[in-house]
Design a protein around this motif. Structure first.
Motif, PDB file in Angstrom:
ATOM      1  N   ASP A  56       4.805  43.226  27.566  1.00 24.30           N
ATOM      2  CA  ASP A  56       5.999  42.895  26.248  1.00 24.30           C
ATOM      3  C   ASP A  56       5.185  42.083  25.367  1.00 24.30           C
ATOM      4  OD1 ASP A  56       8.154  42.891  28.946  1.00 24.30           O
ATOM      5  OD2 ASP A  56       7.593  41.133  29.225  1.00 24.30           O
ATOM      6  N   LYS A  57       4.236  41.827  25.540  1.00 21.35           N
ATOM      7  CA  LYS A  57       3.563  41.734  23.836  1.00 21.35           C
ATOM      8  C   LYS A  57       3.251  42.766  22.981  1.00 21.35           C
ATOM      9  CE  LYS A  57       3.062  38.159  22.543  1.00 21.35           C
ATOM     10  NZ  LYS A  57       3.711  37.369  21.706  1.00 21.35           N
ATOM     11  N   LEU A  58       2.178  43.599  23.351  1.00 23.75           N
ATOM     12  CA  LEU A  58       2.459  44.794  23.390  1.00 23.75           C
ATOM     13  C   LEU A  58       3.590  45.978  22.888  1.00 23.75           C
ATOM     14  CD1 LEU A  58      -0.095  46.321  25.599  1.00 23.75           C
ATOM     15  CD2 LEU A  58      -0.897  46.093  23.341  1.00 23.75           C
ATOM     16  N   HIS A  59       4.799  46.251  23.044  1.00 28.23           N
ATOM     17  CA  HIS A  59       5.969  46.312  22.492  1.00 28.23           C
ATOM     18  C   HIS A  59       6.443  46.134  21.730  1.00 28.23           C
ATOM     19  CE1 HIS A  59       7.178  47.473  27.244  1.00 28.23           C
ATOM     20  NE2 HIS A  59       6.367  48.114  26.916  1.00 28.23           N
ATOM     21  N   GLU A  60       6.245  44.062  21.730  1.00 28.59           N
ATOM     22  CA  GLU A  60       6.961  43.323  20.725  1.00 28.59           C
ATOM     23  C   GLU A  60       5.575  43.743  19.764  1.00 28.59           C
ATOM     24  OE1 GLU A  60       6.869  38.495  19.469  1.00 28.59           O
ATOM     25  OE2 GLU A  60       7.320  38.770  21.643  1.00 28.59           O
ATOM     26  N   ALA A  61       4.646  43.869  19.198  1.00 35.60           N
ATOM     27  CA  ALA A  61       3.647  43.902  18.136  1.00 35.60           C
ATOM     28  C   ALA A  61       4.136  45.353  17.291  1.00 35.60           C
ATOM     29  CB  ALA A  61       2.261  44.236  19.329  1.00 35.60           C
ATOM     30  N   ARG A  62       5.020  45.875  17.828  1.00 34.65           N
ATOM     31  CA  ARG A  62       4.405  47.196  17.335  1.00 34.65           C
ATOM     32  C   ARG A  62       6.216  47.490  16.236  1.00 34.65           C
ATOM     33  NH1 ARG A  62       9.154  47.899  20.837  1.00 34.65           N
ATOM     34  NH2 ARG A  62      10.950  49.752  20.063  1.00 34.65           N
ATOM     35  N   LEU A  63       6.647  45.602  16.383  1.00 37.37           N
ATOM     36  CA  LEU A  63       7.111  45.739  15.099  1.00 37.37           C
ATOM     37  C   LEU A  63       7.196  44.383  14.310  1.00 37.37           C
ATOM     38  CD1 LEU A  63      10.169  44.789  17.969  1.00 37.37           C
ATOM     39  CD2 LEU A  63       9.930  47.309  16.340  1.00 37.37           C
ATOM     40  N   HIS A  64       5.599  43.971  14.459  1.00 35.29           N
ATOM     41  CA  HIS A  64       5.568  42.607  13.473  1.00 35.29           C
ATOM     42  C   HIS A  64       3.446  42.952  12.916  1.00 35.29           C
ATOM     43  CE1 HIS A  64       9.715  40.864  14.901  1.00 35.29           C
ATOM     44  NE2 HIS A  64       8.804  41.410  16.140  1.00 35.29           N
ATOM     45  N   PHE A  65       3.501  43.813  13.687  1.00 33.00           N
ATOM     46  CA  PHE A  65       2.301  44.262  13.603  1.00 33.00           C
ATOM     47  C   PHE A  65       1.193  45.819  13.173  1.00 33.00           C
ATOM     48  CE2 PHE A  65       2.531  40.508  15.942  1.00 33.00           C
ATOM     49  CZ  PHE A  65       0.814  39.665  15.034  1.00 33.00           C
ATOM     50  N   ASP A  66       0.422  45.641  11.988  1.00 33.54           N
ATOM     51  CA  ASP A  66      -0.276  46.609  11.453  1.00 33.54           C
ATOM     52  C   ASP A  66      -1.808  47.477  12.716  1.00 33.54           C
ATOM     53  OD1 ASP A  66       0.998  46.833   8.844  1.00 33.54           O
ATOM     54  OD2 ASP A  66      -0.522  45.132   8.764  1.00 33.54           O
ATOM     55  N   GLY A  67      -1.697  46.712  13.466  1.00 41.72           N
ATOM     56  CA  GLY A  67      -2.183  46.659  14.825  1.00 41.72           C
ATOM     57  C   GLY A  67      -2.781  46.072  15.857  1.00 41.72           C
ATOM     58  N   VAL A  68      -3.205  46.404  16.800  1.00 43.29           N
ATOM     59  CA  VAL A  68      -3.898  45.790  18.183  1.00 43.29           C
ATOM     60  C   VAL A  68      -5.355  45.597  18.161  1.00 43.29           C
ATOM     61  CG1 VAL A  68      -2.976  44.763  20.410  1.00 43.29           C
ATOM     62  CG2 VAL A  68      -1.593  45.590  19.070  1.00 43.29           C
ATOM     63  N   VAL A  69      -6.153  44.441  18.365  1.00 37.59           N
ATOM     64  CA  VAL A  69      -7.066  44.343  19.335  1.00 37.59           C
ATOM     65  C   VAL A  69      -6.952  44.038  20.972  1.00 37.59           C
ATOM     66  CG1 VAL A  69      -8.912  43.247  19.568  1.00 37.59           C
ATOM     67  CG2 VAL A  69      -8.224  44.083  16.942  1.00 37.59           C
ATOM     68  N   LEU A  70      -6.955  44.856  21.654  1.00 39.25           N
ATOM     69  CA  LEU A  70      -6.589  44.593  23.270  1.00 39.25           C
ATOM     70  C   LEU A  70      -7.933  44.375  23.809  1.00 39.25           C
ATOM     71  CD1 LEU A  70      -4.993  44.533  26.270  1.00 39.25           C
ATOM     72  CD2 LEU A  70      -4.339  47.283  25.327  1.00 39.25           C
ATOM     73  N   ASN A  71      -8.162  43.421  24.567  1.00 37.66           N
ATOM     74  CA  ASN A  71      -9.228  43.072  25.932  1.00 37.66           C
ATOM     75  C   ASN A  71      -8.466  42.435  26.753  1.00 37.66           C
ATOM     76  OD1 ASN A  71     -10.868  42.080  27.418  1.00 37.66           O
ATOM     77  ND2 ASN A  71     -11.910  40.773  26.104  1.00 37.66           N
ATOM     78  N   ALA A  72      -7.755  44.176  27.246  1.00 37.11           N
ATOM     79  CA  ALA A  72      -6.803  43.532  28.676  1.00 37.11           C
ATOM     80  C   ALA A  72      -7.731  43.225  29.767  1.00 37.11           C
ATOM     81  CB  ALA A  72      -6.881  44.958  28.688  1.00 37.11           C
ATOM     82  N   ALA A  73      -8.998  42.633  29.678  1.00 40.03           N
ATOM     83  CA  ALA A  73     -10.180  42.136  30.540  1.00 40.03           C
ATOM     84  C   ALA A  73     -10.118  43.381  32.077  1.00 40.03           C
ATOM     85  CB  ALA A  73      -9.358  40.882  31.013  1.00 40.03           C
ATOM     86  N   ALA A  74      -9.832  42.659  33.196  1.00 38.08           N
ATOM     87  CA  ALA A  74      -9.966  43.514  34.034  1.00 38.08           C
ATOM     88  C   ALA A  74      -8.369  43.867  34.276  1.00 38.08           C
ATOM     89  CB  ALA A  74      -9.810  42.779  35.779  1.00 38.08           C
ATOM     90  N   TYR A  75      -7.531  43.947  33.756  1.00 41.44           N
ATOM     91  CA  TYR A  75      -6.553  45.273  33.999  1.00 41.44           C
ATOM     92  C   TYR A  75      -6.856  46.735  33.177  1.00 41.44           C
ATOM     93  CZ  TYR A  75      -3.167  41.491  35.459  1.00 41.44           C
ATOM     94  OH  TYR A  75      -2.093  40.481  35.766  1.00 41.44           O
ATOM     95  N   THR A  76      -8.199  46.560  32.657  1.00 40.32           N
ATOM     96  CA  THR A  76      -8.519  47.464  32.041  1.00 40.32           C
ATOM     97  C   THR A  76      -8.946  48.686  32.946  1.00 40.32           C
ATOM     98  OG1 THR A  76      -9.935  46.662  30.702  1.00 40.32           O
ATOM     99  CG2 THR A  76     -10.641  48.309  30.427  1.00 40.32           C
ATOM    100  N   HIS A  77      -9.220  48.264  33.879  1.00 41.65           N
ATOM    101  CA  HIS A  77      -9.725  48.838  34.760  1.00 41.65           C
ATOM    102  C   HIS A  77      -8.709  49.510  36.228  1.00 41.65           C
ATOM    103  CE1 HIS A  77     -13.250  47.841  33.025  1.00 41.65           C
ATOM    104  NE2 HIS A  77     -13.187  46.414  33.318  1.00 41.65           N
TER     105      HIS A  77
END
Length: 142
Positions: A56-77
């Protein structure tokens, strides 16, 4: 330039969780120093232990930010859903990891996110976040 840092599960415990791997500084303390150092960038951050909230936060970010730094931690894998969210949004995402995931357990060698990210930075401790943000600044100047 507005950049959102999104941290995944257990990163709320930085400073106390496995300091030999993740260091002894809290993310809040690091973030304050990062804001001071990179004053030309408007930085925000978000942390959740829940996959759907990160999406949800990633979806929201597309409307308000120029980019995202994502550390998805264990979800990465494990998370195809977060990888799909990164692919779906129209802003660049840089995947970061505090530790060098390639030097850890074999299950950490696979990232579902990397193929959809602008780039990946791993193994530089909390400095990985700064390096990711600097990459946005450099890309903006091209």
């Amino acid at each position: 330039m507005k950049i959102l840092i999104v941290n995944g599960p257990n990163l709320n415990l930085l400073g106390e969780r496995e300091p030999n791997v993740y260091g002894g500084q809290t993310f809040e303390d690091y973030f304050t120093s990062l804001q001071f150092k990179l004053r030309e960038v408007e930085l925000s951050h978000y942390q959740s232990n829940h996959e759907g909230e990160i999406i949800d936060k990633l979806h929201e970010a597309r409307l308000h930010f120029d980019g995202v730094v994502l550390n998805a931690a264990a979800y990465t894998h494990t998370s195809v859903a977060i990888a799909d969210a990164v692919k779906a949004i129209n802003i660049p995402v840089v995947e970061v990891h505090i530790s060098n995931t390639a030097a850890r357990e074999s299950f950490r060698h696979q990232s579902y996110i990397a193929a959809n990210a602008k780039g990946v930075i791993t193994g530089f401790g909390l400095k990985s976040y700064e390096l990711a943000i600097l990459s946005f600044i450099d890309l903006k100047d091209e």
